[in-house]
Design a protein around this motif. Structure first.
Motif, PDB file in Angstrom:
ATOM      1  N   PHE A 118     -39.342 -47.598  15.850  1.00 48.42           N
ATOM      2  CA  PHE A 118     -38.787 -45.652  15.104  1.00 48.42           C
ATOM      3  C   PHE A 118     -38.477 -45.224  16.760  1.00 48.42           C
ATOM      4  CE2 PHE A 118     -42.766 -47.619  17.016  1.00 48.42           C
ATOM      5  CZ  PHE A 118     -44.055 -45.936  17.371  1.00 48.42           C
ATOM      6  N   LEU A 167     -40.111 -41.207  17.424  1.00 46.94           N
ATOM      7  CA  LEU A 167     -40.707 -39.871  17.741  1.00 46.94           C
ATOM      8  C   LEU A 167     -40.768 -39.089  18.687  1.00 46.94           C
ATOM      9  CD1 LEU A 167     -43.683 -39.539  15.890  1.00 46.94           C
ATOM     10  CD2 LEU A 167     -44.650 -40.528  17.115  1.00 46.94           C
ATOM     11  N   ASN A 168     -40.403 -37.459  18.206  1.00 50.64           N
ATOM     12  CA  ASN A 168     -41.165 -36.974  19.302  1.00 50.64           C
ATOM     13  C   ASN A 168     -39.760 -36.785  20.763  1.00 50.64           C
ATOM     14  OD1 ASN A 168     -43.071 -35.968  19.025  1.00 50.64           O
ATOM     15  ND2 ASN A 168     -44.520 -37.299  19.134  1.00 50.64           N
ATOM     16  N   CYS A 179     -47.068 -47.913   9.197  1.00 49.88           N
ATOM     17  CA  CYS A 179     -46.632 -47.433  10.306  1.00 49.88           C
ATOM     18  C   CYS A 179     -45.599 -46.159  10.424  1.00 49.88           C
ATOM     19  CB  CYS A 179     -45.251 -48.308  11.100  1.00 49.88           C
ATOM     20  SG  CYS A 179     -46.582 -50.245  12.303  1.00 49.88           S
ATOM     21  N   ARG A 180     -44.496 -45.880   9.546  1.00 52.25           N
ATOM     22  CA  ARG A 180     -43.707 -45.093   8.378  1.00 52.25           C
ATOM     23  C   ARG A 180     -44.727 -44.060   8.701  1.00 52.25           C
ATOM     24  NH1 ARG A 180     -40.423 -48.753   6.246  1.00 52.25           N
ATOM     25  NH2 ARG A 180     -41.578 -48.365   4.551  1.00 52.25           N
ATOM     26  N   CYS A 218     -46.124 -42.047  11.330  1.00 54.54           N
ATOM     27  CA  CYS A 218     -44.599 -41.686  11.859  1.00 54.54           C
ATOM     28  C   CYS A 218     -44.558 -40.274  11.394  1.00 54.54           C
ATOM     29  CB  CYS A 218     -43.477 -42.371  12.641  1.00 54.54           C
ATOM     30  SG  CYS A 218     -43.349 -43.534  13.199  1.00 54.54           S
ATOM     31  N   ASP A 239     -48.249 -41.437  16.791  1.00 49.14           N
ATOM     32  CA  ASP A 239     -47.409 -43.125  17.597  1.00 49.14           C
ATOM     33  C   ASP A 239     -48.181 -44.078  16.919  1.00 49.14           C
ATOM     34  OD1 ASP A 239     -47.057 -44.821  18.288  1.00 49.14           O
ATOM     35  OD2 ASP A 239     -46.048 -43.637  20.503  1.00 49.14           O
ATOM     36  N   PRO A 240     -47.583 -44.730  16.060  1.00 51.74           N
ATOM     37  CA  PRO A 240     -48.347 -46.058  15.643  1.00 51.74           C
ATOM     38  C   PRO A 240     -48.881 -47.265  16.939  1.00 51.74           C
ATOM     39  CG  PRO A 240     -46.154 -46.375  15.023  1.00 51.74           C
ATOM     40  CD  PRO A 240     -46.400 -44.953  15.662  1.00 51.74           C
TER      41      PRO A 240
END
Length: 390
Positions: free
Chosen positions: A34, A36-37, A63-64, A67, A72-73
């Protein structure tokens, strides 16, 4: 994609960030990839042997969703695990952590008595206050309840107890049994709550015999019978510590070279120490070698060393309960400083003192053995002036 048949190494996308990662035929696992940021990350979900494709898809969906909320997973999972560890730690008491710490470190300590000292001091002072409590519950207030009452009149003991509590709590934090700052830490913490040790501790020196009386004392000592008098005289002549002498074994002695090599594990400074032996020291060793025991100064039972109290008991029998075995090291040092011209570094090295100045220690790589031999021969001559050896 037929998951069960996939054997070729590689990454196989299922969609939505879910991948099957095949390292080799028997190593297949699910990962979630994934962004993220602006940061790309990969999160392991579990082995193919553990999770079916449907279960892996459910985990990827969870997890999605995280997000989507900017969470953050990976970090979310770590928080859950940390909370679980702390929940488990509620059953881990300070006493249990202390025992585990001692068991983990006892092989690295010089002798078994060190472990007993740890147990005894913690059992006496810490355990009655917070021993049965979860280690996570130990805070500054509890530590102060242990240390503050003995800081003024038992400063040395209090210092050791504080250090041992700090070590146990550090161990517990590393093992995941507690979180947060260490409440037993001195620097920047307890030092703000307690007066400096130097302000409250009364310096107590080991009782020492004035060096002008050492000859008379040794002459009297040589009239005593048994192993203890020989051990004490050997201690005086070598300026060694009690533990170094009573633990001495014959494989440490080289009578031909007139030298005794104390291994690092038996030294206070954890460094090997060579001791030059004067003629009288060699004479004592040659007399004792006939006993055939492993220890140079054997105790009452074969295969056992002389008790660490034997020389103190001898001093009492001689009517000198005012003296300590360790005090003869001070007698030696005073004699060397006031009556000889031997450099202080030679005297300090004879006493096996650690050089605190790191620069000086780096330059002084030798052990000044020959100069120390001259020093110890001069000391032996001074000690023997009041009377010959029997």
């Amino acid at each position: 994609m037929v998951v069960s048949r996939t054997r070729e190494p590689g990454l196989y996308a299922d969609g939505g960030g879910l991948y099957l990662q095949v390292t080799h035929a028997d190593a297949r696992s699910w990962i979630f990839r994934f962004m993220l940021n602006g940061r790309a990350r990969s999160m392991g979900l579990g082995s193919l042997h553990t999770l079916t494709l449907a279960e892996a898809r459910n985990k990827a969906t969870e997890c999605r969703k995280l997000c989507l909320d900017g969470i953050d997973p990976i970090e979310a999972r770590q928080r859950v695990r940390s909370a679980a560890q702390l929940d488990a730690a509620k059953a881990m008491t300070f006493d249990a952590c202390a025992e585990a710490y001692i068991e983990a470190h006892k092989k690295g300590w010089r002798n078994a008595k060190h472990g007993d000292q740890w147990r005894n001091t913690l059992a006496t002072y810490a355990s009655p206050v917070f021993g049965p409590l979860p280690v996570q519950s130990v805070d500054t207030g509890l530590v102060m309840r242990v240390i503050e009452p003995i800081w003024g009149d038992k400063t040395e003991t209090a210092t050791r107890v504080r250090g041992r509590i700090e070590s146990v709590l550090d161990w517990a934090a590393t093992r995941g049994y507690r979180q947060g700052e260490n409440p037993a830490r001195w620097r920047g913490h307890l030092q703000n709550l307690l007066p400096k040790r130097s302000k409250v501790q009364r310096v107590e020196h080991h009782a020492a015999l004035p060096f002008v009386k050492i000859g008379e004392f040794v002459a009297s000592l040589r009239q005593q019978n048994g192993t203890s008098p020989l051990a004490l005289e050997f201690t005086i002549l070598t300026a060694a510590r009690t533990g170094e002498v009573i633990g001495a074994t014959w494989d440490e002695m080289d009578l031909a070279e007139r030298a005794w090599t104390v291994p690092a594990e038996r030294m206070k400074g954890c460094r090997e120490h060579r001791v030059p032996l004067c003629d009288r020291s060699v004479e004592i060793l040659e007399h004792l070698r006939a006993h055939g025991d492993r220890y140079v100064f054997p105790g009452g039972k074969r295969g056992k060393a002389l008790s660490n109290m034997a020389m103190l008991e001898l001093l009492k029998r001689m009517g000198r309960p005012d003296l300590t075995t360790h005090g003869f090291r001070s007698t030696f040092r005073d004699w060397a400083a006031e009556t000889t011209r031997f450099p202080s570094e030679v005297v300090e090295m004879a006493l096996a003192h650690i050089i605190e100045n790191k620069v000086e220690a780096a330059y002084r790589r030798g052990d000044l053995f020959q100069k120390r031999r001259e020093l110890m021969d001069a000391w032996a001559a001074f000690v023997s002036r009041a009377g010959p050896a029997p």
